[in-house]
Scaffold this motif. Sequence first.
Motif, PDB file in Angstrom:
ATOM      1  N   MET A   1       0.845  -1.184   0.000  1.00  0.00           N
ATOM      2  CA  MET A   1       0.000   0.000   0.000  1.00  0.00           C
ATOM      3  C   MET A   1       0.883   1.236   0.000  1.00  0.00           C
ATOM      4  SD  MET A   1      -2.573   1.362   3.007  1.00  0.00           S
ATOM      5  CE  MET A   1      -1.354   1.113   4.262  1.00  0.00           C
ATOM      6  N   THR A   2       0.546   2.185  -0.843  1.00  0.00           N
ATOM      7  CA  THR A   2       1.188   3.490  -0.845  1.00  0.00           C
ATOM      8  C   THR A   2       0.109   4.539  -0.627  1.00  0.00           C
ATOM      9  OG1 THR A   2       0.973   3.655  -3.238  1.00  0.00           O
ATOM     10  CG2 THR A   2       3.046   2.782  -2.410  1.00  0.00           C
ATOM     11  N   THR A   3       0.511   5.698  -0.211  1.00  0.00           N
ATOM     12  CA  THR A   3      -0.453   6.766   0.002  1.00  0.00           C
ATOM     13  C   THR A   3      -0.041   7.973  -0.815  1.00  0.00           C
ATOM     14  OG1 THR A   3       0.774   7.540   1.930  1.00  0.00           O
ATOM     15  CG2 THR A   3      -1.025   6.013   2.343  1.00  0.00           C
ATOM     16  N   PRO A   4      -0.992   8.837  -1.131  1.00  0.00           N
ATOM     17  CA  PRO A   4      -0.656  10.024  -1.911  1.00  0.00           C
ATOM     18  C   PRO A   4       0.351  10.901  -1.174  1.00  0.00           C
ATOM     19  CG  PRO A   4      -3.032   9.768  -1.719  1.00  0.00           C
ATOM     20  CD  PRO A   4      -2.395   8.763  -0.805  1.00  0.00           C
ATOM     21  N   PRO A   5       1.137  11.701  -1.857  1.00  0.00           N
ATOM     22  CA  PRO A   5       1.152  11.789  -3.309  1.00  0.00           C
ATOM     23  C   PRO A   5       1.895  10.610  -3.940  1.00  0.00           C
ATOM     24  CG  PRO A   5       2.741  13.315  -2.377  1.00  0.00           C
ATOM     25  CD  PRO A   5       2.030  12.669  -1.223  1.00  0.00           C
ATOM     26  N   TYR A   6       1.375  10.165  -5.058  1.00  0.00           N
ATOM     27  CA  TYR A   6       1.950   9.026  -5.768  1.00  0.00           C
ATOM     28  C   TYR A   6       3.017   9.498  -6.738  1.00  0.00           C
ATOM     29  CZ  TYR A   6      -2.064   6.558  -3.940  1.00  0.00           C
ATOM     30  OH  TYR A   6      -2.975   6.003  -3.090  1.00  0.00           O
ATOM     31  N   GLU A   7       3.994   8.613  -7.015  1.00  0.00           N
ATOM     32  CA  GLU A   7       4.994   8.923  -8.024  1.00  0.00           C
ATOM     33  C   GLU A   7       4.328   8.931  -9.392  1.00  0.00           C
ATOM     34  OE1 GLU A   7       8.500   6.514  -7.920  1.00  0.00           O
ATOM     35  OE2 GLU A   7       8.573   6.563  -5.729  1.00  0.00           O
ATOM     36  N   THR A   8       4.822   9.778 -10.266  1.00  0.00           N
ATOM     37  CA  THR A   8       4.303   9.841 -11.629  1.00  0.00           C
ATOM     38  C   THR A   8       4.514   8.490 -12.295  1.00  0.00           C
ATOM     39  OG1 THR A   8       4.849  12.187 -11.743  1.00  0.00           O
ATOM     40  CG2 THR A   8       4.504  11.044 -13.845  1.00  0.00           C
ATOM     41  N   PRO A   9       3.466   7.934 -12.915  1.00  0.00           N
ATOM     42  CA  PRO A   9       3.616   6.624 -13.551  1.00  0.00           C
ATOM     43  C   PRO A   9       4.540   6.697 -14.768  1.00  0.00           C
ATOM     44  CG  PRO A   9       1.460   7.544 -14.035  1.00  0.00           C
ATOM     45  CD  PRO A   9       2.120   8.477 -13.051  1.00  0.00           C
ATOM     46  N   HIS A 100     -15.014   7.923   3.373  1.00  0.00           N
ATOM     47  CA  HIS A 100     -15.385   9.027   2.488  1.00  0.00           C
ATOM     48  C   HIS A 100     -14.441  10.218   2.707  1.00  0.00           C
ATOM     49  CE1 HIS A 100     -17.940  12.114   0.629  1.00  0.00           C
ATOM     50  NE2 HIS A 100     -18.016  12.732   1.796  1.00  0.00           N
ATOM     51  N   ARG A 101     -14.234  10.581   3.958  1.00  0.00           N
ATOM     52  CA  ARG A 101     -13.347  11.715   4.266  1.00  0.00           C
ATOM     53  C   ARG A 101     -11.911  11.420   3.826  1.00  0.00           C
ATOM     54  NH1 ARG A 101     -16.627  11.446   8.809  1.00  0.00           N
ATOM     55  NH2 ARG A 101     -14.989  10.405  10.030  1.00  0.00           N
ATOM     56  N   SER A 102     -11.460  10.189   4.035  1.00  0.00           N
ATOM     57  CA  SER A 102     -10.119   9.788   3.617  1.00  0.00           C
ATOM     58  C   SER A 102      -9.959   9.907   2.101  1.00  0.00           C
ATOM     59  CB  SER A 102      -9.857   8.347   4.077  1.00  0.00           C
ATOM     60  OG  SER A 102      -8.690   7.833   3.496  1.00  0.00           O
ATOM     61  N   TYR A 103     -10.961   9.429   1.380  1.00  0.00           N
ATOM     62  CA  TYR A 103     -10.961   9.481  -0.082  1.00  0.00           C
ATOM     63  C   TYR A 103     -10.841  10.931  -0.563  1.00  0.00           C
ATOM     64  CZ  TYR A 103     -12.484   7.863  -4.750  1.00  0.00           C
ATOM     65  OH  TYR A 103     -12.560   7.535  -6.080  1.00  0.00           O
ATOM     66  N   LEU A 104     -11.663  11.802   0.028  1.00  0.00           N
ATOM     67  CA  LEU A 104     -11.641  13.217  -0.362  1.00  0.00           C
ATOM     68  C   LEU A 104     -10.283  13.851  -0.064  1.00  0.00           C
ATOM     69  CD1 LEU A 104     -15.182  14.378   0.823  1.00  0.00           C
ATOM     70  CD2 LEU A 104     -14.433  13.852  -1.520  1.00  0.00           C
ATOM     71  N   ALA A 105      -9.705  13.518   1.081  1.00  0.00           N
ATOM     72  CA  ALA A 105      -8.394  14.071   1.446  1.00  0.00           C
ATOM     73  C   ALA A 105      -7.313  13.597   0.482  1.00  0.00           C
ATOM     74  CB  ALA A 105      -8.050  13.691   2.881  1.00  0.00           C
ATOM     75  N   ASP A 106      -7.350  12.326   0.101  1.00  0.00           N
ATOM     76  CA  ASP A 106      -6.372  11.796  -0.856  1.00  0.00           C
ATOM     77  C   ASP A 106      -6.475  12.534  -2.181  1.00  0.00           C
ATOM     78  OD1 ASP A 106      -5.647   9.967   1.109  1.00  0.00           O
ATOM     79  OD2 ASP A 106      -6.479   8.223   0.057  1.00  0.00           O
ATOM     80  N   ARG A 107      -7.695  12.697  -2.683  1.00  0.00           N
ATOM     81  CA  ARG A 107      -7.894  13.360  -3.979  1.00  0.00           C
ATOM     82  C   ARG A 107      -7.503  14.833  -3.916  1.00  0.00           C
ATOM     83  NH1 ARG A 107     -13.712  13.060  -5.700  1.00  0.00           N
ATOM     84  NH2 ARG A 107     -13.881  15.005  -4.560  1.00  0.00           N
ATOM     85  N   ALA A 108      -7.768  15.484  -2.793  1.00  0.00           N
ATOM     86  CA  ALA A 108      -7.489  16.916  -2.660  1.00  0.00           C
ATOM     87  C   ALA A 108      -6.005  17.234  -2.839  1.00  0.00           C
ATOM     88  CB  ALA A 108      -7.981  17.414  -1.308  1.00  0.00           C
ATOM     89  N   ARG A 109      -5.153  16.259  -2.608  1.00  0.00           N
ATOM     90  CA  ARG A 109      -3.714  16.490  -2.797  1.00  0.00           C
ATOM     91  C   ARG A 109      -3.370  16.757  -4.258  1.00  0.00           C
ATOM     92  NH1 ARG A 109      -0.729  12.411   1.366  1.00  0.00           N
ATOM     93  NH2 ARG A 109      -2.098  12.835   3.112  1.00  0.00           N
ATOM     94  N   TYR A 110      -4.300  16.461  -5.156  1.00  0.00           N
ATOM     95  CA  TYR A 110      -4.059  16.636  -6.591  1.00  0.00           C
ATOM     96  C   TYR A 110      -4.875  17.765  -7.187  1.00  0.00           C
ATOM     97  CZ  TYR A 110      -1.221  12.522  -6.353  1.00  0.00           C
ATOM     98  OH  TYR A 110      -0.212  11.647  -6.036  1.00  0.00           O
TER      99      TYR A 110
END
Length: 178
Positions: A1-9, A100-110
């Motif tokens: 498992m990795t967490t955001p921010p993710y490395e560019t593919p 839900h909150r975790s998902y939103l926080a992960d996406r917000a980093r982008y």
Amino acid sequence: MTTPPYETPTAAEIDVVSSQLGRAARGVVGIAARCVCGNPTVVATAPRLDDGTPFPTFYYLTHPAATAAMSTLEATQVMPELTALLDEDDDVAAAYQAAHRSYLADRARYGDVPEIDGISAGGMPTRVKCLHALAGHALAAGPGVNPIGDAALARSSWSPDRCVCAQPGAAQGTSTAG
């Protein structure tokens, strides 16, 4: 498992994802989960695609066997049963709200996309709408973060612990596993 921010593919990873999807991959900002062989299983997708389209599904399930397993589960009408669980079990409902909150926080980093503010995926935080999105989140975030995604994975015929990438009908790719 990795967490955001993710490395560019890498270009090779995008090629594998495109092969898995049967179309060009769009907006991929990272590989959020991998098969045990190293192939992508879940991608993290930009909240706004290159053409300007808002895209709320940050965790996108790409592995052909995993997506087929979630489609099979959806066809068995398991979603109403899992939605009922949210009404019957306060602990599961609270964990789903937290997912839900975790998902939103992960996406917000982008990036911040006002059109999808507060919208996650899969029906979170109050219902079960798409097992693909929920399983993708569960695989990316790890066990215990999304209880409905975990339940879908547990009920499916596919396992993230068993590689089926080389089986007929599954996408082929370059393994990055050591």
